[in-house]
Design an enzyme around this catalytic site. Structure first.
Site, PDB file in Angstrom:
ATOM      1  N   ASP A 169       0.678  23.395   2.673  1.00 28.15           N
ATOM      2  CA  ASP A 169       0.890  22.004   2.249  1.00 28.15           C
ATOM      3  C   ASP A 169       1.337  21.188   3.454  1.00 28.15           C
ATOM      4  OD1 ASP A 169       0.402  22.795  -0.349  1.00 28.15           O
ATOM      5  OD2 ASP A 169       2.448  22.497  -1.061  1.00 28.15           O
ATOM      6  N   ARG A 198      -7.251  20.414   2.382  1.00 30.98           N
ATOM      7  CA  ARG A 198      -7.022  19.664   1.144  1.00 30.98           C
ATOM      8  C   ARG A 198      -6.712  18.232   1.562  1.00 30.98           C
ATOM      9  NH1 ARG A 198      -1.903  21.096  -0.939  1.00 30.98           N
ATOM     10  NH2 ARG A 198      -2.792  22.835  -2.066  1.00 30.98           N
TER      11      ARG A 198
END
Ligand code: FDA
Length: 320
Positions: free
Chosen positions: A130, A183
Site C-alpha cells: 500500500d 494499484r
C-alpha cells in the site's frame, strides 16, 4: 475542512482511545472491516470468492512504535499468507510498510519485508505494498526496487500510486520500465498543496490519465490475471467512482485490452451494488478486505472520504 479534521483525528491517540472505547464505533466500523481474526476474514473471503470476486487481505495496522510490534505484525502477515495457502482461497495480501517498521527502524522494516516476500514467493502468492502519506513515498519505492534487485520479482511484489500526487505519473512511468504491477487510487491522506492537487477535478483527471498509461503497459507486456485469481495484471483500478470506472472500461475497449488484462478493486463494504454489477458484466473485481483489532485509523479515513458515513456514525451513537 471536515475531511482534514477527520484525517487529523485518525492520527490522534486521544481520539483513538475515545472512539475505540465506544461499542457503537465498532458497530459502524464493522461495515468496513471483516472481523477481528483471520478466521473471520477467511469466511468473508470465501463468500466473496463464491460471488466471483477475488480478494486482497489486509491485516490492519500502521505506524508501529517498537521492534516487537513490527516483528509481530510481520509474523501475522506471514501467517495470513500461510492461511490463504492452506484453505486455498483466491486472495493475495496488502501490507503497509509503517506497520512492519518503516519510520521506526528502516532496517527492521526491510528485514520484515524480506521475510514476508520469501514466504509469498514460496507459496506462489503476491504482496501489494500500500502507499501511505507522502513522507514515505520515496522510501516505499526504494524498498520495492531494492527487493527486486535482491531477486524477488514483480510477480511476487507490487506497488500502488495515488493520483492526487503531482509526482504520480513520473513514478508510474519509471516503475513501469520494471513492469511493476500497480494499484491506482486517488489517495486517502491529507497532503499539502505543493505535493498534491487540491482540486478533486484534477485528481480525477489524473486518475484517468494514469489508468490509460497502466492499461497501455498491460497491453504492451501482455499481463493478465493468473494463478487462479491471485496474481493481478499491471493495472488495478482502485476506486468506487463510477465515472473513473466508466473511463477505464471505455479506454480498455478502445485500445483492445481484454477484460483479463486489468482489474477493478473496491474496499470491503463500499458500493457493493457496483461490485456485483461489474462481476455480472464479466469484469475482474478484487475486494480489499481488512481484518484485525487495529481498525481505528483505517475506519477514520473511510469516514473522511464520505461525510454521509459520519451521520451514520453519529445517528448510531445517539441510538445506543
Ligand atoms: P471518491 O472519493 O470520489 O468517491 C466516489 C464515490 O465512491 C462516492 O461518491 C461514494 O459513493 C463512494 N465512496 C467513496 N468512499 C466511500 C466511503 N468511505 N464510504 C462510502 N462510500 C464511499 N489510499 C491510499 O492513500 N493508499 C492506499 O494504499 C489505498 N489503498 C486502497 C485500496 C483500494 C482497493 C481502494 C478502493 C482504495 C484504496 N485507498 C488507498 C483509498 C483511496 O485513496 C480513496 O481514498 C478511496 O478509494 C475513495 O476514493 P474513490 O476513488 O472511491 O473516489
Amino acid at each position: 475542512m471536515l475531511r482534514s479534521f477527520l484525517i487529523y483525528l485518525s492520527q490522534a491517540e486521544w481520539a483513538m482511545n475515545l472512539v475505540t472505547n465506544w461499542s457503537v464505533a465498532w458497530k459502524v466500523a464493522s461495515r468496513f472491516i471483516s472481523g477481528n481474526t483471520i478466521d473471520q476474514a477467511l469466511q468473508v473471503v470465501r463468500e466473496l470468492n463464491a460471488k466471483g470476486m477475488n480478494v486482497t487481505l489486509d491485516q490492519l495496522g500502521e505506524h508501529t512504535t517498537n521492534v516487537n510490534e513490527a516483528n509481530s505484525a510481520a509474523d501475522g502477515i506471514i501467517a495470513t499468507l500461510e492461511a490463504i495457502d492452506k484453505v486455498k482461497v483466491k486472495a493475495n495480501v496488502s501490507i503497509k510498510l509503517t506497520q512492519i517498521g518503516l519510520g521506526m527502524d528502516n532496517e527492521v522494516c526491510k528485514d520484515n519485508l524480506r521475510r514476508i516476500l520469501t514466504t509469498a514467493k514460496r507459496l506462489d502468492n503476491f504482496v501489494r505494498i500500500d502507499i501511505e502519506d507522502s513522507p514515505f513515498t520515496d522510501i516505499t519505492y526504494d524498498f520495492f526496487k531494492q527487493m527486486l534487485s535482491e531477486g524477488f520479482n514483480v510477480n511476487t511484489v507490487g506497488v500502488a500510486t495515488q493520483s492526487y500526487l503531482y509526482r504520480a505519473e513520473k513514478d508510474v512511468r519509471d516503475l513501469l520500465e520494471l513492469e511493476a504491477k500497480f494499484r491506482l487510487i486517488k489517495g486517502a491522506y491529507k497532503e499539502p498543496e505543493n505535493v498534491a492537487y487540491p482540486k478533486k477535478a484534477d485528481v480525477d483527471s489524473n486518475f484517468d490519465n494514469l489508468s490509460a498509461i497502466l492499461m497501455d503497459a498491460s497491453l504492451k507486456y501482455g499481463t493478465k490475471l493468473e494463478r487462479n485469481g491471485i496474481l493481478p495484471a499491471i493495472p488495478a483500478i482502485g476506486t468506487h467512482d463510477q465515472l473513473r470506472i466508466d473511463f477505464a472500461k471505455r479506454y480498455a475497449e478502445k485500445i483492445g485490452l481484454g477484460k483479463e488484462g486489468y482489474e477493478f478493486q473496491f474496499l470491503f463494504g463500499i458500493r457493493r451494488d457496483l461490485q456485483i454489477q461489474l462481476v455480472q458484466e464479466g469484469y475482474l473485481v478484487r475486494i480489499y478486505v481488512p481484518f484485525g483489532t487495529h481498525w481505528y485509523p483505517y475506519f477514520m479515513r473511510r469516514l473522511a472520504e464520505r461525510p454521509a458515513n459520519i451521520w451514520f456514525f453519529v445517528s448510531n451513537f445517539f441510538k445506543s
